[in-house]
Design a protein around this motif. Sequence first.
Motif, short mmCIF file in Angstrom:
data_model
loop_
_atom_site.label_atom_id
_atom_site.label_comp_id
_atom_site.label_asym_id
_atom_site.label_seq_id
_atom_site.Cartn_x
_atom_site.Cartn_y
_atom_site.Cartn_z
N GLU C 118 -5.48 -20.83 -29.84
CA GLU C 118 -5.11 -20.44 -28.47
C GLU C 118 -3.65 -20.80 -28.19
O GLU C 118 -2.88 -19.97 -27.69
CB GLU C 118 -5.99 -21.18 -27.44
N THR C 131 -7.60 -16.69 -23.90
CA THR C 131 -9.04 -16.73 -24.19
C THR C 131 -9.28 -16.02 -25.50
O THR C 131 -8.66 -14.99 -25.78
CB THR C 131 -9.88 -16.04 -23.10
N ARG C 299 -14.27 -22.38 -21.33
CA ARG C 299 -12.93 -22.70 -21.80
C ARG C 299 -12.97 -24.00 -22.59
O ARG C 299 -13.76 -24.89 -22.29
CB ARG C 299 -11.97 -22.89 -20.61
N ARG C 313 -15.43 -23.01 -13.90
CA ARG C 313 -14.31 -22.13 -13.56
C ARG C 313 -14.78 -21.17 -12.47
O ARG C 313 -15.15 -20.04 -12.77
CB ARG C 313 -13.93 -21.30 -14.79
N SER C 316 -13.61 -17.51 -12.50
CA SER C 316 -13.68 -16.76 -13.75
C SER C 316 -14.33 -15.39 -13.58
O SER C 316 -15.23 -15.23 -12.74
CB SER C 316 -14.49 -17.57 -14.77
#
Lengths: 443, 443, 494, 494
Positions: C118, C131, C299, C313, C316
């Motif tokens: 990432e 992501t 995540r 999140r 999200s």
Amino acid sequence: MRYIPHTDADRQAMLEALNIDSVDALFSDIPEAARLHRPLRLFEPLSEMELQQEFFGLAAKNLSVDQAVSFLGGGFYDRFIPAAIAQLVERGEFLTAYTPYQPELSQGTLAAIFEFQTMIAGLSGMYAAQASMYDGASAVGEAAFLALAHTRRPVIVMSSTLLPDSQQVVRTYVSARHGEVLTVSSVQELEQVLASRPVAGVIWQYPDVWGHVQSLPRAVELAHQYGALAVVSSDPVALALLRPPGEFGADVVVGEGQPLGNHLNYGGPAFGYFAVTEALVRKMPGRLVGQTLDHQGRRGFVLTLQAREQHIRREKATSNICSNHSLNALQATIYMALLGPSGLREVASLSVNKAHYLAGQLEEAGLSRMGSEEPFLYEFAVKVPGSVAQLNQHLLSKGILGGYDMGRWSDQWEGYWQLAVTEKRTKGEMDMLVNEVKRWMSR
Amino acid sequence: MRYIPHTDADRQAMLEALNIDSVDALFSDIPEAARLHRPLRLFEPLSEMELQQEFFGLAAKNLSVDQAVSFLGGGFYDRFIPAAIAQLVERGEFLTAYTPYQPELSQGTLAAIFEFQTMIAGLSGMYAAQASMYDGASAVGEAAFLALAHTRRPVIVMSSTLLPDSQQVVRTYVSARHGEVLTVSSVQELEQVLASRPVAGVIWQYPDVWGHVQSLPRAVELAHQYGALAVVSSDPVALALLRPPGEFGADVVVGEGQPLGNHLNYGGPAFGYFAVTEALVRKMPGRLVGQTLDHQGRRGFVLTLQAREQHIRREKATSNICSNHSLNALQATIYMALLGPSGLREVASLSVNKAHYLAGQLEEAGLSRMGSEEPFLYEFAVKVPGSVAQLNQHLLSKGILGGYDMGRWSDQWEGYWQLAVTEKRTKGEMDMLVNEVKRWMSR
Amino acid sequence: MDVPVIFEKSVPGRRGIRLPAADVPEVPLEEMLGRDFVRTSKLNLPEVSEMDAVRHYTRLSTLNYGLDTGFYPLGSCTMKYNPKVNEAIAALPGFADIHPLQPDSTVQGMLQVMKELEDALAEISGMDAVTLQPAAGAHGELTGILIIRAYLLAQGQHRTTVLVPDSAHGTNPATAAMAGFQVKIVPSNNRGDVDVDKLRQMVNEETAGLMLTNPNTLGLFEEDILEIADIVHKAGGLLYYDGANANAIMGKVRPGDMGFDVVHLNLHKTFSTPHGGGGPGSGPVGVKSRLEPFLPVPRIVGSPDHYQWTYDRPQSIGKVRSFYGNPGILVRAYAYLKSHGGAGLKEVSETAVLNANYLLHLLRDIYETPFDRPVKHEFVLSLKDQKKRGAKALDVAKRLIDYGVYPPTVYFPLVVEEAMMVEPTETESKETLDMFAKAMREINGEIDASPDVLHEAPHHTVMGRLDETLAARHPVLTYCQEDSRAQTGQEGHI
Amino acid sequence: MDVPVIFEKSVPGRRGIRLPAADVPEVPLEEMLGRDFVRTSKLNLPEVSEMDAVRHYTRLSTLNYGLDTGFYPLGSCTMKYNPKVNEAIAALPGFADIHPLQPDSTVQGMLQVMKELEDALAEISGMDAVTLQPAAGAHGELTGILIIRAYLLAQGQHRTTVLVPDSAHGTNPATAAMAGFQVKIVPSNNRGDVDVDKLRQMVNEETAGLMLTNPNTLGLFEEDILEIADIVHKAGGLLYYDGANANAIMGKVRPGDMGFDVVHLNLHKTFSTPHGGGGPGSGPVGVKSRLEPFLPVPRIVGSPDHYQWTYDRPQSIGKVRSFYGNPGILVRAYAYLKSHGGAGLKEVSETAVLNANYLLHLLRDIYETPFDRPVKHEFVLSLKDQKKRGAKALDVAKRLIDYGVYPPTVYFPLVVEEAMMVEPTETESKETLDMFAKAMREINGEIDASPDVLHEAPHHTVMGRLDETLAARHPVLTYCQEDSRAQTGQEGHI
Ligand SMILES: Cc1ncc(COP(=O)(O)O)c(C=O)c1O
Ligand SMILES: Cc1ncc(COP(=O)(O)O)c(C=O)c1O
């Protein structure tokens, strides 16, 4: 660099041919202000020898199911994979080919996909299947899309016993289309919802997360009664024993293909499958392979009905899928060819036998099974007296990857422990599990 | 059974065609008294799934050099093997072919052997090489045969610094021919022996078991002076840096090929190589591939000069070798192609650099090197104050596979510890070794 | 000879792999499940021995052409060498045999790979967060567009249109439509770039964003990119970067620095993971920090001591697939990155661009290049002239097969007539490029000398040209034992 | 097109695999070794990229035909299916990456495999002790003959001749000669068996032993085996069993029970380890207990708690190769045995024999069988009649290639004129046997109808028939850059 063949002389000759001094000349059209004026801040390059050592070390930091005894399921199963598969799939001609755009150079991939489509259609009891989806969850999402598009209705209803990730993907996907998603916990609830709104599709899982199967016929019937499409998500291995969804009237059957000869890969890549009735063939997302003839009348295969797809239909396409999970589908194809009907049935029934043994032992130990009045196949959940997380922690210290803590999915399922048993588990391993559970309970 | 395709119907149809009731009829010509009238006392058959599990368990009982830090050598070295090799060698067309009797269906194997012959001839500085021998030791043995047959003399002289197993094989082989084997410890001794008897061949190792090289030119010279053939055994990786034996006048160069891209395999299969001068080409044992043309004038390859071999010459053949180690030679060929001249040189010189570092550290710690006045490459021996076995035991407990206890080979070398250092060893690993040696010494 | 299918090798009762007998009591299936739920219909899988299967799939493989076979200059697909060591690494049980529901503590090596990947992709693309969940390029597009929508909605903006250039890949408009947007097509100008004036006229308060590939599908760098970004941003829209062509720019320029807000990268192109005859791939999405809250769950958080997944999140977009993406592909891509480092990636892009320009140079006097500019990692020829002389782009493509080469992409992008899109990649040698140019020049000669050689090409493959119309008109999508051959061309299944 | 060689792909300075920089000080080589010992001549290895190598060897493989390609009825070679799982097992680091000089305590799994394999082979062959050291069949023969000699010498017997039937494989006489024996050839009788009367006349006090294959190379079981054993034993000689044909007899009859004193088995035939284009194999030798002291060192001793190697065998013949044999092959063979068990092996042999007889049955009305008897696992045809009609055994063999089959062994055994030796093995299906018979029958018809089709066969391979005389007359054994083509057929290297 590692994989660049150019010698200094090559590079020089090419620059001279282009009449430039440096490759920088080829980048002069990039606005100065956008350019990167510093080196990328990454690592020092590793030689292959160092790379092997580094990644052996990283891999060793993970506990593989070969080292532990796993009872995890939830769509991905620790199943036996015949060794022949890897040695065929790794052949460069399969591994390093692109999507079979040029059929004359791609008959290997095309014929294998054609076989795959045939096997999946047969397993699911449907008219046709396509070449593969990314995974089971996105296949469910695409099935929801199909239902929305086909019926031009705005609501998707799904069972609360659909795999958690599939539920989440349906939500994400359907929200993209400004659709509404409703969850129901029973066929009774389903009927109420259907009666109340214009529903595009009903999504049911078979067997569901508790391993149950009995609600499916009624769910399909209700969907059709109210003009909705019936979408069924199924573990394909289960379909070796179960009456296939197609025979109950499902319009779309999808599922996670990992159990068919694919490694766990920490969740991917495996593949999703997608099968439909004759009426819906031209509504399927993704690639389809069809049989045809060459100019000499020899049978061969091509990508077909491409008019559905994004590269032709662009903004009018029903799906944007382009690359799929072809190699994983090939693995599944070879798996099914190696096992044949009897082998696949043996895989499933061994799992059933073993799971029932384990469920029995656990019930004896005082852990009651969720929905114990209903039959199940090889996955089930029991109620744990106490913290599932702590139980799993105890088991891990004994080399056991215990079942899934359903409370992590939803508060509603706090204390429920989902166990999957495959053909790889032995009686000895299950007895060990039961003993450790007992020991933990009497701690 | 596992790999038999016959269904009951197949079997029945075949028996009917033969007009017999049972396969037993096909065994009726075996004398009753010789027949086995009971089942073989072996194990219960395992399914592939059980087999995988069983052998994973057996493999786990071995400590691999991937898990420990190895300083073992003695002809077999823990070298880096590029991943591409396995994926090419495992291709069924290479793996499952027989000896290339039908050249039209074997050009892959044949061309690869031709490349191998070229590479080996070049490395060793010889005119030609054959397709492979079983291993280095039997190649030395066959070289002794060649010398006996070529010179029609009865004595083989070998250096005491030849690999122990090679020495033993020479004894076994030469005794088969009623020849005599003498061992010498120096060129001085060699000269005395040569002056005293009709010697067929002198066998020298380069670098020898102590990593030394300097005696070779004189040994070759003496051999020739007295009409004997000079046979040199060499680790092929060393020849990337060393003046090749051919340039010193060797008549035969042989060696263990494992270091060229072959796994350790607990000693086999790897392969032996065998290279000769122009004069001796028709005396070489084993297969040879030659270039030729087909009827359309296209270049291809065939087995050639077969008149030397057992299937033609039968009792007059110089060697009985039939199957060789072709696939291992293919591995070496691909290894050498992947590394190229610079890569192979890097492998060897990294090993040299590291070995010299380690030798220096050990000398500083008070362990003196055998023949410390002579240069060495990447293998050397030091004198251990105390029991080498106990030192190794201590190291093993720290995850280190220490060097070879030369005392196990000969009482004469009691206390000598042979260490090999390859490109895979890091400074950190060597420092760890030295620290543990120091710690053990001050125990 | 027909291309074989495994069903034709099937013999009733023949067995390949068998499973052991049960070590626990047998469950009477029908009794347990109830009659209605037990499968009674035949499982139509082939019944073959293991050797039958091995021979069949070995044979099928030989009917395929892969990168390991030869030159594969398929435009837009970045068919670079797929390192074998990465395959070996991904097959290690520590990566291949771990279950997605294992406790985080038992998969720290994998989480480390994913987290470091990432970070590396963020650095390469100039974005703030990445992501790894999307499974392919198109999937990344969907994810990215949903993030844009979620972000705008969170700002209280109900914007309804997405702009896409006419040269865009089909997945771009399809994605925007799939995500519920109206798609508006931005025309290209006569330099092959986005027409900035037109763009200026098209943006408005409905504009959610613009999807762009840069270098674009013509292989040309959008020179006005900063102005384009400015226009879209000023109108309140966001910029989406389709990273299919990232092989041209690594270490030279970053989407984040060009003004893009969301980026997807194709690990199965730029980062060398093998294409597998159509996938699997991986399409990570990077975003600028203000979009980070909208990334899919879960995540990875934590530090090298302990990484873990978080689902916390609230903003999200949710999940776009199960679990965490395709870790088996991510391991390969990370190994590729580790083999190269920053300087290595830059050399990759520089060489990819050098190769494309060199090859174009060898062809441009004979084949028309619609835009006379230096290209990046690929170029598009227009075979209008060849068509006039009697050979379509498809004919030239098929004829290339006889020269041992996989044909380039044809008829894409749509903005070029008789398009042929060539992407050599950096792993091909000068000799290979010279060979390809020579073949293209010879074929050009053949058009006048012996046009039928092109029309009937390829000549040496297991199949000649296949009848695609027949396949589509009477679709035969599964194997039927009765008479498989007869189906085709007589009566369709549908 | 010429068959490619890697040297032709070489470009000076091009690199494949690179090694890392040293983490220790550099040793100045010339200074350290002295000028005379440093290599100055070029290392003539190819300079190619990794992809070049992958493409080249992928391509070469496609010019090969293996068992995985199709039917491979090569007589005497037992080309049965090579199970893939055994390859995967042998590649486990716990087997592939262990050093032969490791302490016994660190290789207990491998020693267990080897010990249990020894025991199993002893049971199968009816012998008392087994060594796994020999690397192949011929190597086993040498080992066995040396054991016989050592045994006889230990009895104070200096016997000098070894008897070998005229039908024997070339390695048998070559081995006996290599071991310093005089070889005497025993003729076959008109049933294809050893002529017992002749044998009786030939044995005497010089006879060290008789080497025999049973079933013999004609695929016929030596019916008089007990009498033969008796004759040799009575004369004071020993019986050596060449186990190349053991695939016919497992679980049915054991060499030990027929009277053999020494046996070798070919794990690369009977026990399915792949042939690799010529090897590696493994040729374990089993002996009766009185010969046990003479087996090569080292020997495995101990029990499942702890196995170890012992060198304490004063009467041993010594070593025939380094270390312990080919453990990598032994693991595969042991896995094969474990997959079958006793009953399975018997079924293997029964089926191998059934297949051979069935196939012979399909052919015998057209192709002459010199001995009209049931065969075991293989059979030999005589193509005398076909030769008279214009096609030699070689022509028929080459023509079979066009039918997609690897040709059977031809011109062996020597006792049959125009011999063609067919061994189908048990892993081939009835359909394959029927297909082969059909091909053989069609080819027989072609001899009269279109003989040139046979003489010019094969027609569809990458090469036509190759000129073996040219190759032998002007041997070109290595690649020379200058003009590789020119060498051949003009001036030889020798
Ligand atoms: C420019 C461009 N965008 C998007 C895609 C779609 O990527 P994927 O096939 O990974 O979904 C492609 C693939 O060819 C492409 O070339
Ligand atoms: C009858 C017979 N004996 C001996 C051998 C020699 O065996 P190997 O090639 O393993 O040395 C063979 C090989 O073909 C054979 O067929």
